[in-house]
Scaffold this motif. Sequence first.
Motif, PDB file in Angstrom:
ATOM      1  N   PHE A 208      20.410  22.492  -7.429  1.00  0.00           N
ATOM      2  CA  PHE A 208      19.368  24.105  -7.359  1.00  0.00           C
ATOM      3  C   PHE A 208      20.470  24.941  -8.566  1.00  0.00           C
ATOM      4  CE2 PHE A 208      19.502  28.263  -5.040  1.00  0.00           C
ATOM      5  CZ  PHE A 208      18.541  28.272  -5.496  1.00  0.00           C
ATOM      6  N   THR A 209      21.949  24.946  -7.664  1.00  0.00           N
ATOM      7  CA  THR A 209      22.350  26.036  -9.091  1.00  0.00           C
ATOM      8  C   THR A 209      22.536  25.701 -10.684  1.00  0.00           C
ATOM      9  OG1 THR A 209      24.763  25.448  -7.370  1.00  0.00           O
ATOM     10  CG2 THR A 209      25.277  26.413  -9.346  1.00  0.00           C
ATOM     11  N   GLU A 228      12.592  22.104  -7.839  1.00  0.00           N
ATOM     12  CA  GLU A 228      12.838  20.155  -7.565  1.00  0.00           C
ATOM     13  C   GLU A 228      13.922  21.050  -6.205  1.00  0.00           C
ATOM     14  OE1 GLU A 228      12.000  16.268  -6.937  1.00  0.00           O
ATOM     15  OE2 GLU A 228      10.868  18.265  -8.457  1.00  0.00           O
ATOM     16  N   ALA A 229      15.163  20.949  -6.970  1.00  0.00           N
ATOM     17  CA  ALA A 229      15.978  21.284  -5.518  1.00  0.00           C
ATOM     18  C   ALA A 229      15.475  21.458  -3.573  1.00  0.00           C
ATOM     19  CB  ALA A 229      16.923  22.713  -5.507  1.00  0.00           C
ATOM     20  N   GLN A 230      14.813  23.048  -4.234  1.00  0.00           N
ATOM     21  CA  GLN A 230      13.998  23.445  -2.960  1.00  0.00           C
ATOM     22  C   GLN A 230      12.899  22.178  -2.210  1.00  0.00           C
ATOM     23  OE1 GLN A 230      13.010  27.186  -5.093  1.00  0.00           O
ATOM     24  NE2 GLN A 230      12.931  28.293  -3.242  1.00  0.00           N
ATOM     25  N   ARG A 231      12.316  21.435  -3.465  1.00  0.00           N
ATOM     26  CA  ARG A 231      11.526  20.568  -1.799  1.00  0.00           C
ATOM     27  C   ARG A 231      12.271  19.551  -1.764  1.00  0.00           C
ATOM     28  NH1 ARG A 231       8.671  15.619  -3.496  1.00  0.00           N
ATOM     29  NH2 ARG A 231      10.033  15.376  -5.039  1.00  0.00           N
ATOM     30  N   LEU A 232      13.610  19.027  -2.570  1.00  0.00           N
ATOM     31  CA  LEU A 232      13.938  18.144  -2.097  1.00  0.00           C
ATOM     32  C   LEU A 232      14.455  18.661  -0.433  1.00  0.00           C
ATOM     33  CD1 LEU A 232      16.210  16.617  -5.104  1.00  0.00           C
ATOM     34  CD2 LEU A 232      13.721  15.561  -3.315  1.00  0.00           C
ATOM     35  N   ALA A 233      15.143  19.745  -1.137  1.00  0.00           N
ATOM     36  CA  ALA A 233      16.107  20.254   0.795  1.00  0.00           C
ATOM     37  C   ALA A 233      14.625  20.458   1.915  1.00  0.00           C
ATOM     38  CB  ALA A 233      16.556  21.454   0.548  1.00  0.00           C
ATOM     39  N   ARG A 234      13.458  20.892   1.217  1.00  0.00           N
ATOM     40  CA  ARG A 234      12.569  21.118   1.920  1.00  0.00           C
ATOM     41  C   ARG A 234      12.262  20.033   2.752  1.00  0.00           C
ATOM     42  NH1 ARG A 234       9.151  24.136  -1.796  1.00  0.00           N
ATOM     43  NH2 ARG A 234      10.222  26.380  -1.572  1.00  0.00           N
ATOM     44  N   VAL A 235      11.867  18.425   2.394  1.00  0.00           N
ATOM     45  CA  VAL A 235      12.462  17.043   2.821  1.00  0.00           C
ATOM     46  C   VAL A 235      12.545  16.280   3.637  1.00  0.00           C
ATOM     47  CG1 VAL A 235      12.340  14.538   1.835  1.00  0.00           C
ATOM     48  CG2 VAL A 235      10.380  16.579   0.778  1.00  0.00           C
ATOM     49  N   LEU A 236      14.246  17.044   3.457  1.00  0.00           N
ATOM     50  CA  LEU A 236      15.391  16.569   4.311  1.00  0.00           C
ATOM     51  C   LEU A 236      15.276  17.467   5.161  1.00  0.00           C
ATOM     52  CD1 LEU A 236      17.911  14.963   3.532  1.00  0.00           C
ATOM     53  CD2 LEU A 236      19.069  16.572   2.875  1.00  0.00           C
ATOM     54  N   ALA A 237      14.986  19.016   5.076  1.00  0.00           N
ATOM     55  CA  ALA A 237      14.584  19.575   6.450  1.00  0.00           C
ATOM     56  C   ALA A 237      13.370  18.850   7.507  1.00  0.00           C
ATOM     57  CB  ALA A 237      14.639  20.406   6.118  1.00  0.00           C
ATOM     58  N   ARG A 238      12.483  18.042   6.555  1.00  0.00           N
ATOM     59  CA  ARG A 238      12.083  17.106   7.756  1.00  0.00           C
ATOM     60  C   ARG A 238      11.912  15.929   8.230  1.00  0.00           C
ATOM     61  NH1 ARG A 238       8.077  17.026   3.977  1.00  0.00           N
ATOM     62  NH2 ARG A 238       8.009  15.184   4.260  1.00  0.00           N
ATOM     63  N   LEU A 239      13.088  16.036   7.360  1.00  0.00           N
ATOM     64  CA  LEU A 239      13.485  14.046   7.882  1.00  0.00           C
ATOM     65  C   LEU A 239      14.653  14.250   8.970  1.00  0.00           C
ATOM     66  CD1 LEU A 239      13.697  12.681   4.363  1.00  0.00           C
ATOM     67  CD2 LEU A 239      11.348  12.634   6.322  1.00  0.00           C
ATOM     68  N   MET A 240      15.140  15.093   9.284  1.00  0.00           N
ATOM     69  CA  MET A 240      16.066  15.648   9.929  1.00  0.00           C
ATOM     70  C   MET A 240      16.495  17.010  10.443  1.00  0.00           C
ATOM     71  SD  MET A 240      19.422  13.798   7.297  1.00  0.00           S
ATOM     72  CE  MET A 240      20.380  13.142   8.409  1.00  0.00           C
ATOM     73  N   PRO A 241      15.973  16.813  11.434  1.00  0.00           N
ATOM     74  CA  PRO A 241      15.422  18.217  12.303  1.00  0.00           C
ATOM     75  C   PRO A 241      16.075  18.783  13.272  1.00  0.00           C
ATOM     76  CG  PRO A 241      13.763  16.820  13.475  1.00  0.00           C
ATOM     77  CD  PRO A 241      14.466  15.840  12.138  1.00  0.00           C
ATOM     78  N   ASP A 242      17.381  17.917  13.366  1.00  0.00           N
ATOM     79  CA  ASP A 242      18.139  18.271  14.411  1.00  0.00           C
ATOM     80  C   ASP A 242      19.668  18.662  13.618  1.00  0.00           C
ATOM     81  OD1 ASP A 242      17.091  18.606  16.241  1.00  0.00           O
ATOM     82  OD2 ASP A 242      16.571  16.300  16.266  1.00  0.00           O
ATOM     83  N   GLU A 243      19.554  18.407  12.344  1.00  0.00           N
ATOM     84  CA  GLU A 243      20.824  19.086  11.187  1.00  0.00           C
ATOM     85  C   GLU A 243      20.605  20.519  11.342  1.00  0.00           C
ATOM     86  OE1 GLU A 243      23.943  16.767  11.124  1.00  0.00           O
ATOM     87  OE2 GLU A 243      22.843  15.013  11.682  1.00  0.00           O
ATOM     88  N   PRO A 244      22.152  21.161  11.323  1.00  0.00           N
ATOM     89  CA  PRO A 244      22.081  22.602  11.174  1.00  0.00           C
ATOM     90  C   PRO A 244      22.540  22.961   9.669  1.00  0.00           C
ATOM     91  CG  PRO A 244      24.295  21.929  12.722  1.00  0.00           C
ATOM     92  CD  PRO A 244      22.806  20.720  12.714  1.00  0.00           C
TER      93      PRO A 244
END
Length: 436
Positions: A208-209, A228-244
């Motif tokens: 992203f940077t 693409e970085a935003q999309r990957l971050a959204r995927v990761l947030a969906r897969l690991m919803p309990d990681e702040p």
Amino acid sequence: MAGGDRSALTGREAVAAVWRIESARVVGALARYTNDFALAEDLAQEALAEALVTWPRDGVPRNPSGWLLTVGKRRAIDAFRRRAARDEKYAALAHDLGEGGVLLGTPPAEDVEWDPDQIDDDVLALMFISCHPVLSPEARVALTLRVVGGLTSDEIAKAFLVPTATVQARITRAKKSLGAADIPFEVPPPGQRAQRLGSVLSVVYVIFTEGSSASSGDNLIRLDLAGEAQRLARVLARLMPDEPEVHGLLALLELTAARFPARTGPDGEPILLEDQDRRRWDRSAIVRGRAALTRATKIGRGLAYYGLQAAIAECHALAPSVNETNWDRVVTLYEALGKLAPSPIIDLNRAVAVSMAQGPAEALKIVDHLEKSESLKNSHLLPSVRGELLTRLNRKPEAQTELKKAITLCANDRERTVLEQKLAALNHSQPKAPET
């Protein structure tokens, strides 16, 4: 254009669209079946090549992702046959594909169904493997964009302004390194997950940077790379919803990208924060970013590296103007960030915030300390900020020297133009009372 040409074009476009969306799931599923990451990536690429030939000719299958997975499995069977390895892997894969007749013809997409209990784990495992600490940072970025993002080697090379052969070599070496290290295809156990997650987040952040502030070239922003970085971050947030910290990173990316529409002019020229038309900021991205930041906060454990940066970005997003920004809070957040993860870049950003909250003289003390440490001696950012502070203090000759140095060090054409404009304006300016 003839009807057949239109059909072929539609087929190729469908392949590209499906691959970008489903490639990670296909590679992940194949890796789970074969327990061989490098082989799985090769099999997926072979399935992609077959789709580029078959879909324009025969039409897009009703279950495109299932079609790709079946072809990949069939190619795996062929590979095991060639190796004369009729072992348990071969038997298991053959059983998944049904009777032998299915292996001989084009696989019907309807015969393959995604396992809903495995999809998320497959993609998550794929992200952890692509960002494994055994790989170099450059290899992690290339491999993640290739197998998780679905980008081609040409696209990655173009994004980072390196030869395609360099990207291909990085990916090849990465797969060999993973194979040599015998990395299992799995989500790391809980005890290792926190440490490994940092590597995953770092890769997404680096991507992203580079997209949001290109280090070189003639474009300030590369929207495709940042997106693409935003999309990957959204995927990761969906897969690991309990990681702040996952939500913290997503919040940071959304809130930063919200300013993209106002950061450049009609010809791509940079527009500084104080000159941006804030009505052009993407309000929906701000809402998404603040929601992600709220989620990170509610999970508990406090905000960490990305969450604190997101909180700073939120201060900018909520402010009606630069002067009305809560600079005291921004300074406090940068101080917390510097204690958590000491960095000369964080200190430099803190200096900018201090200059707005307390005046350029206080900020210059921080910048002078950084200059003595030589931690940013090859970066144009330090002389650029120092030149701005000296200008505000009416120390014109010193400011001119700093801006000239920044121009020499800057590799991005657009940023260099802004620095040249600042220098030209300074050269023609009249003396004024210094700020304190």
